[in-house]
Design a protein around this motif. Structure first.
Motif, PDB file in Angstrom:
ATOM      1  N   ILE A  88     -25.901  90.664  32.518  1.00  0.00           N
ATOM      2  CA  ILE A  88     -26.689  91.340  31.487  1.00  0.00           C
ATOM      3  C   ILE A  88     -25.790  92.221  30.628  1.00  0.00           C
ATOM      4  CG2 ILE A  88     -28.496  93.066  31.096  1.00  0.00           C
ATOM      5  CD1 ILE A  88     -29.775  92.002  33.752  1.00  0.00           C
ATOM      6  N   GLY A  89     -24.974  93.064  31.289  1.00  0.00           N
ATOM      7  CA  GLY A  89     -24.107  93.975  30.556  1.00  0.00           C
ATOM      8  C   GLY A  89     -23.055  93.264  29.735  1.00  0.00           C
ATOM      9  N   LYS A  90     -22.537  92.162  30.258  1.00  0.00           N
ATOM     10  CA  LYS A  90     -21.492  91.425  29.550  1.00  0.00           C
ATOM     11  C   LYS A  90     -22.010  90.860  28.236  1.00  0.00           C
ATOM     12  CE  LYS A  90     -18.018  87.814  30.273  1.00  0.00           C
ATOM     13  NZ  LYS A  90     -17.462  86.827  31.251  1.00  0.00           N
ATOM     14  N   GLN A  91     -23.212  90.300  28.253  1.00  0.00           N
ATOM     15  CA  GLN A  91     -23.730  89.715  27.020  1.00  0.00           C
ATOM     16  C   GLN A  91     -24.170  90.792  26.031  1.00  0.00           C
ATOM     17  OE1 GLN A  91     -25.957  86.179  27.499  1.00  0.00           O
ATOM     18  NE2 GLN A  91     -26.891  86.266  25.468  1.00  0.00           N
ATOM     19  N   ILE A  92     -24.753  91.892  26.537  1.00  0.00           N
ATOM     20  CA  ILE A  92     -25.114  92.993  25.648  1.00  0.00           C
ATOM     21  C   ILE A  92     -23.860  93.541  24.972  1.00  0.00           C
ATOM     22  CG2 ILE A  92     -25.980  95.365  25.567  1.00  0.00           C
ATOM     23  CD1 ILE A  92     -27.904  94.604  27.824  1.00  0.00           C
ATOM     24  N   SER A  93     -22.781  93.685  25.747  1.00  0.00           N
ATOM     25  CA  SER A  93     -21.524  94.178  25.187  1.00  0.00           C
ATOM     26  C   SER A  93     -20.954  93.205  24.172  1.00  0.00           C
ATOM     27  CB  SER A  93     -20.510  94.408  26.316  1.00  0.00           C
ATOM     28  OG  SER A  93     -20.995  95.357  27.239  1.00  0.00           O
ATOM     29  N   GLY A  94     -21.119  91.909  24.439  1.00  0.00           N
ATOM     30  CA  GLY A  94     -20.667  90.917  23.469  1.00  0.00           C
ATOM     31  C   GLY A  94     -21.396  91.046  22.149  1.00  0.00           C
ATOM     32  N   ASN A  95     -22.695  91.324  22.207  1.00  0.00           N
ATOM     33  CA  ASN A  95     -23.460  91.546  20.979  1.00  0.00           C
ATOM     34  C   ASN A  95     -22.952  92.775  20.235  1.00  0.00           C
ATOM     35  OD1 ASN A  95     -25.036  89.356  21.656  1.00  0.00           O
ATOM     36  ND2 ASN A  95     -26.725  90.576  22.476  1.00  0.00           N
ATOM     37  N   LEU A  96     -22.634  93.835  20.987  1.00  0.00           N
ATOM     38  CA  LEU A  96     -22.120  95.055  20.371  1.00  0.00           C
ATOM     39  C   LEU A  96     -20.778  94.798  19.698  1.00  0.00           C
ATOM     40  CD1 LEU A  96     -22.235  98.122  19.911  1.00  0.00           C
ATOM     41  CD2 LEU A  96     -21.215  98.423  22.165  1.00  0.00           C
ATOM     42  N   LEU A  97     -19.892  94.080  20.390  1.00  0.00           N
ATOM     43  CA  LEU A  97     -18.574  93.790  19.828  1.00  0.00           C
ATOM     44  C   LEU A  97     -18.672  92.800  18.672  1.00  0.00           C
ATOM     45  CD1 LEU A  97     -16.486  93.581  23.124  1.00  0.00           C
ATOM     46  CD2 LEU A  97     -16.455  95.402  21.412  1.00  0.00           C
TER      47      LEU A  97
END
Length: 309
Positions: A88-97
């Protein structure tokens, strides 16, 4: 320490003026909305035969999807494995980046990761690989996502004076992850109701559950947690920093600096959407901490603080 924090909170000065810059908050929300709506745009529309046609007569009546109460209960009150939380965190962070990239300074990123991982060790959270990064924007803010993904902006980093202040900021975000603030909000949100219907027979391993959590978590990053979660992260964050040997005044000093910024400063527009006012946070810290840390002597390590280029 309570008296000192109250003095800081009372003595904050407000200035007028506007700092020019792009709207990072709007950019982030637009990017997240784009990601959330991607599947909707690509999904083909369902066509229905005209009323009275032969196909219409032969079509079976639509069946109402049943909600599995047990699966809904898990979505609301269950827990997720470290692997699922990390996903979950990895994909949310990918969206942020995808909205704002990392600062192209390898030495800076290594330094922030070293400090962050040292502070995170004090949280005692097992099975978590922590990731820290500095975002290429002059906005002033910091973010955390489930699974140990933490970011602060270049604008915030520029305002830090020493390593203890950096440790205080990172400690606050580490506390969000450790206390699972984002996941708790996701489970309580009205959107979670749909997860019980979409989940497979094994809700814990359901891709649909995780995908919904990713989407809702992205919205939380853009809009923020409730103020009680932020106050709790302040309290726990300074403890993590103090355990790591840093001056516990690091985070309060950062809050004082942010509170003294002009009220209409564009760089803090998203900060005030996602966090309570720094003055309120200082007051809450003063009430909670009292004099418990008055005798603690941590280090600020200003001499080795990495100066951003």
């Amino acid at each position: 320490m309570k008296t000192k924090l109250m003095i800081l909170a009372i003595s904050l000065v407000s200035f007028s003026g506007v700092a020019m810059g792009f709207d990072f908050g709007k950019l982030l929300e637009d990017r997240l909305n784009q990601e959330l709506n991607k599947d909707k745009k690509t999904q083909p529309a369902t066509t229905q035969p005209p009323a009275g046609s032969q196909n219409a007569a032969a079509s079976p009546p639509a069946t109402k999807q049943k909600m599995d109460v047990g699966q809904l209960g898990f979505a609301l009150f269950g827990d997720y494995s470290p692997e699922e939380e990390n996903r979950i965190g990895k994909q949310i962070s990918g969206n942020l980046l995808g909205a704002v990239p990392l600062v192209q300074d390898d030495a800076l990123q290594r330094y922030v990761n070293l400090v962050g991982n040292w502070v995170a060790m004090q949280a005692g959270r097992k099975n978590t690989t922590w990731h820290f990064g500095v975002l290429e924007t002059e906005d002033i803010n910091a973010f955390a996502a489930p699974g140990g993904y933490i970011f602060l902006t270049k604008g915030l980093y520029r305002r830090l004076n020493n390593e203890a202040e950096l440790a205080g900021v990172l400690g606050h975000e580490i506390a969000h992850v450790t206390l699972k603030h984002h996941l708790k909000v996701l489970k309580k949100s009205s959107l979670i109701g749909a997860l019980g219907q979409a989940a497979s027979s094994k809700a814990k391993g359901s891709d649909q559950v995780v995908q919904n959590l990713i989407g809702n978590g992205a919205e939380i990053m853009a809009r923020g947690l409730d103020k009680e979660a932020e106050f709790e992260a302040d309290r726990v964050g300074i403890v993590f920093a103090a355990r790591a040997g840093y001056d516990p005044w690091g985070l309060p000093n950062v809050l004082q600096d942010m509170a003294a910024l002009p009220a209409k400063d564009n760089r803090t527009s998203l900060l005030y959407k996602t966090h309570p006012h720094p003055g309120d946070r200082l007051a809450e810290l003063g009430e909670a901490v009292g004099g418990h840390l008055d005798g603690f002597e941590g280090k600020d390590l200003a001499s080795r603080f990495y100066k951003i280029r």
